[in-house]
Design a protein around this motif. Structure first.
Motif, PDB file in Angstrom:
ATOM      1  N   ARG A   1       3.303  -8.966  11.268  1.00 35.73           N
ATOM      2  CA  ARG A   1       3.521  -7.296  11.444  1.00 35.73           C
ATOM      3  C   ARG A   1       5.322  -7.023  11.412  1.00 35.73           C
ATOM      4  O   ARG A   1       5.539  -6.145  11.022  1.00 35.73           O
ATOM      5  N   ALA A   2       5.583  -7.985  12.235  1.00 36.39           N
ATOM      6  CA  ALA A   2       7.125  -7.682  12.788  1.00 36.39           C
ATOM      7  C   ALA A   2       8.015  -8.910  12.529  1.00 36.39           C
ATOM      8  O   ALA A   2       9.233  -8.672  12.042  1.00 36.39           O
TER       9      ALA A   2
ATOM     10  N   ALA B   1      11.649  -0.785  10.094  1.00 32.82           N
ATOM     11  CA  ALA B   1      10.694  -0.054  10.670  1.00 32.82           C
ATOM     12  C   ALA B   1       9.278   0.439   9.842  1.00 32.82           C
ATOM     13  O   ALA B   1       8.217   0.429  10.149  1.00 32.82           O
ATOM     14  N   GLU B   2       9.896   0.769   8.579  1.00 34.78           N
ATOM     15  CA  GLU B   2       8.417   0.844   7.561  1.00 34.78           C
ATOM     16  C   GLU B   2       7.850  -0.400   7.264  1.00 34.78           C
ATOM     17  O   GLU B   2       6.722  -0.084   7.482  1.00 34.78           O
ATOM     18  N   PHE B   3       8.405  -1.669   7.255  1.00 34.81           N
ATOM     19  CA  PHE B   3       7.513  -2.701   7.463  1.00 34.81           C
ATOM     20  C   PHE B   3       6.774  -3.147   8.568  1.00 34.81           C
ATOM     21  O   PHE B   3       5.466  -3.218   8.421  1.00 34.81           O
ATOM     22  N   VAL B   4       7.049  -2.756   9.720  1.00 36.39           N
ATOM     23  CA  VAL B   4       6.251  -2.762  11.020  1.00 36.39           C
ATOM     24  C   VAL B   4       5.193  -1.655  10.995  1.00 36.39           C
ATOM     25  O   VAL B   4       4.213  -2.187  11.717  1.00 36.39           O
ATOM     26  N   THR B   5       5.900  -0.452  10.446  1.00 33.94           N
ATOM     27  CA  THR B   5       4.752   0.562  10.780  1.00 33.94           C
ATOM     28  C   THR B   5       3.734   0.881   9.677  1.00 33.94           C
ATOM     29  O   THR B   5       2.815   1.818   9.783  1.00 33.94           O
ATOM     30  N   SER B   6       3.735   0.144   8.423  1.00 29.73           N
ATOM     31  CA  SER B   6       3.130   0.521   7.516  1.00 29.73           C
ATOM     32  C   SER B   6       1.736  -0.287   7.363  1.00 29.73           C
ATOM     33  O   SER B   6       1.889  -1.315   7.955  1.00 29.73           O
ATOM     34  N   MET B   7       0.772   0.402   7.032  1.00 27.90           N
ATOM     35  CA  MET B   7      -0.362  -0.274   6.983  1.00 27.90           C
ATOM     36  C   MET B   7      -0.873  -0.859   5.518  1.00 27.90           C
ATOM     37  O   MET B   7      -1.507  -1.922   5.301  1.00 27.90           O
ATOM     38  N   ASP B   8      -0.190  -0.457   4.424  1.00 32.56           N
ATOM     39  CA  ASP B   8      -0.476  -1.015   3.251  1.00 32.56           C
ATOM     40  C   ASP B   8       0.973  -0.874   2.172  1.00 32.56           C
ATOM     41  O   ASP B   8       0.963   0.227   1.711  1.00 32.56           O
ATOM     42  N   LEU B   9       1.843  -1.840   2.297  1.00 32.19           N
ATOM     43  CA  LEU B   9       2.873  -1.691   1.641  1.00 32.19           C
ATOM     44  C   LEU B   9       2.866  -2.246   0.194  1.00 32.19           C
ATOM     45  O   LEU B   9       2.085  -3.299  -0.110  1.00 32.19           O
ATOM     46  N   THR B  10       3.213  -1.337  -0.780  1.00 35.11           N
ATOM     47  CA  THR B  10       3.294  -2.056  -2.210  1.00 35.11           C
ATOM     48  C   THR B  10       4.244  -3.171  -2.273  1.00 35.11           C
ATOM     49  O   THR B  10       5.257  -3.321  -1.584  1.00 35.11           O
ATOM     50  N   PRO B  11       4.041  -3.944  -3.254  1.00 36.67           N
ATOM     51  CA  PRO B  11       5.053  -5.102  -3.489  1.00 36.67           C
ATOM     52  C   PRO B  11       6.603  -4.670  -3.433  1.00 36.67           C
ATOM     53  O   PRO B  11       7.398  -5.352  -2.997  1.00 36.67           O
TER      54      PRO B  11
END
Length: 433
Positions: free
Chosen positions: A80-81, A175-185
């Motif tokens: 996640r981080a 921050a978006e990477f750490v806090t997102s549940m389902d990132l699109t590619p």
């Protein structure tokens, strides 16, 4: 992985209530607070099949997870981080390494360093607020809070304040990477690009501070040693990004939420104006009532039974801080905002003894709690007398966003403008305020 998923299905005994409810739904995103009570009562160990994760909502359970470091590890942060932090963060460390490196970071936020930072906070805030005083209107989030949070953090680190917009853009991706549940590619690639560009920006700074260290936090990290060995560039980079996200992400949200709650309760706002000593309690209650960090992840090291069901070994567990902070088992009348709350304890609300869990608790409690208190108290104490007759702007419709971290999208405020060349009801504003 397939066999592990079968185990998840076999040991999970928790009913999902209410029917078809999902923490990932738009309904929950619009107002999570109205769902917390049903979750605590009917599904305190709530399972989300879409992300194969468990959500705990009771204060007792959340505190147990955050303090039992053997049964619940921070291994999930490896995924996640770590990719965007460019290395291991403090929460991933244990034992002597964690103690040594945490101490280095904490020293950068306490004692004489903190006193110097408070002066920088005042100067930054004075410069940012000045153009809006004669207008009598500003967006506390976007005009003031967000730029202030990033600029103050850059000061602590010893980075150029003129770069704040670019650093803020990179920080947003991290921050978006750490806090997102389902990132699109596509979004994942964007976040990784932000992390790589931030790392490229930091490496020459690290090299320079190794040669010519100063009093800033980056210099402290560059010159520190663990077991007689200095930290690598990767170690230092990860800790810098760790501090950037941890310090900047919640600060603007907490400030805006503080003013919203007080404006919505004029009698409490007036009490804080009359008695500045109540400000610390108002900030502590804001953190309890609407914590900017809503979720803290952990990974179960073993099958663990709770009153509402069992979490299997290997599962990701999300501690629901907002729900825990409104648990009637921990707080009287928890859905009311009350700066005089007797069960909060403002004096201990920024320490490991805090009853609320907004800074986490245990070994990995937020290292910047003292700094957060100083920053928000300093800025709020400065703004309250300047924003005379402060109120929501006409036609404003309040909206919050965020599942992992949560705060206002904007907070347009109207107040009595200061006429150019004339005095003001509050203290005179100067760059040295």
């Amino acid at each position: 992985m397939c066999s592990q998923r079968r185990v998840f299905r076999e040991v999970r005994t928790v009913p999902v209530a209410p029917a078809r409810f999902s923490v990932l739904s738009e309904d929950f995103a619009a107002d999570p607070y109205r769902h917390f009570s049903p979750l605590r009562e009917q599904a305190p160990v709530h399972y989300e099949p879409a992300i194969d994760s468990y959500f705990l909502s009771r204060h007792e359970d959340v505190k147990r997870v955050l303090t039992d470091h053997e049964a619940f590890t921070t291994e999930t942060l490896h995924v996640r981080a770590e990719p965007v932090m460019r290395g291991r963060v403090l929460a991933q460390m244990t034992g002597a390494e964690h103690t040594a490196k945490r101490k280095i970071v904490v020293r950068g936020f306490t004692g004489p360093a903190l006193q110097e930072q408070v002066r920088a906070i005042r100067a930054n805030a004075a410069e940012l607020i000045a153009p809006f005083l004669t207008r009598g209107r500003m967006d506390l989030v976007n005009d003031f809070g967000k730029p202030l949070a990033v600029q103050v953090t850059l000061d602590v680190l010893g980075l150029e304040r003129r770069d704040w917009r670019q650093v803020a853009a990179w920080h947003s991706g991290v921050a978006e990477f750490v806090t997102s549940m389902d990132l699109t590619p596509e979004r994942r690639r964007h976040c990784m690009d932000c992390a790589e560009q931030l790392e490229a920006y930091l490496l020459p700074v690290i090299e320079q501070r190794r040669r010519h260290p100063g009093a800033d936090l980056i210099s402290r990290l560059c010159t520190a040693e663990f077991n007689g060995i200095g930290m690598s560039d990767r170690d230092v980079t990860a800790l810098i990004v760790n501090v950037l996200v941890a310090a900047a992400e919640p600060a603007d949200k907490t400030l805006a939420l503080l003013f919203k709650h007080l404006i919505d309760r004029p009698e409490q706002l007036e009490q804080v104006r009359r008695d500045p000593e109540l400000l610390s309690a108002a900030i502590a209650e804001t953190l309890r009532f609407t914590p900017p960090v809503q979720l803290i992840p952990r990974q179960a090291a073993q099958d663990t039974a709770f009153a509402g069901g069992t979490v299997p070994a290997g599962a990701t567990v999300f501690c629901m801080i907002g729900a825990a902070n409104r648990d009637p088992a921990a707080f009287t009348d928890p859905d009311s905002f009350d700066i005089h709350r007797p069960d909060l304890g403002a004096a201990r609300s920024f320490t490991a003894a805090a009853q609320h869990l907004s800074f986490g608790t245990g070994l990995h409690q937020c290292v910047g709690a003292a700094f957060a208190r100083a920053e928000i108290e300093t800025v709020a104490a400065m703004l309250l007398p300047l924003l005379d007759q402060v109120r929501h702007s006409p036609g404003f419709r309040y909206r919050e966003t965020g599942l992992y971290t949560r705060g206002p999208v904007s907070l347009p405020l109207d107040f009595t403008p200061v006429r150019a060349g004339e005095g003001h009801a509050g203290p005179t504003l100067s760059p040295l305020y």
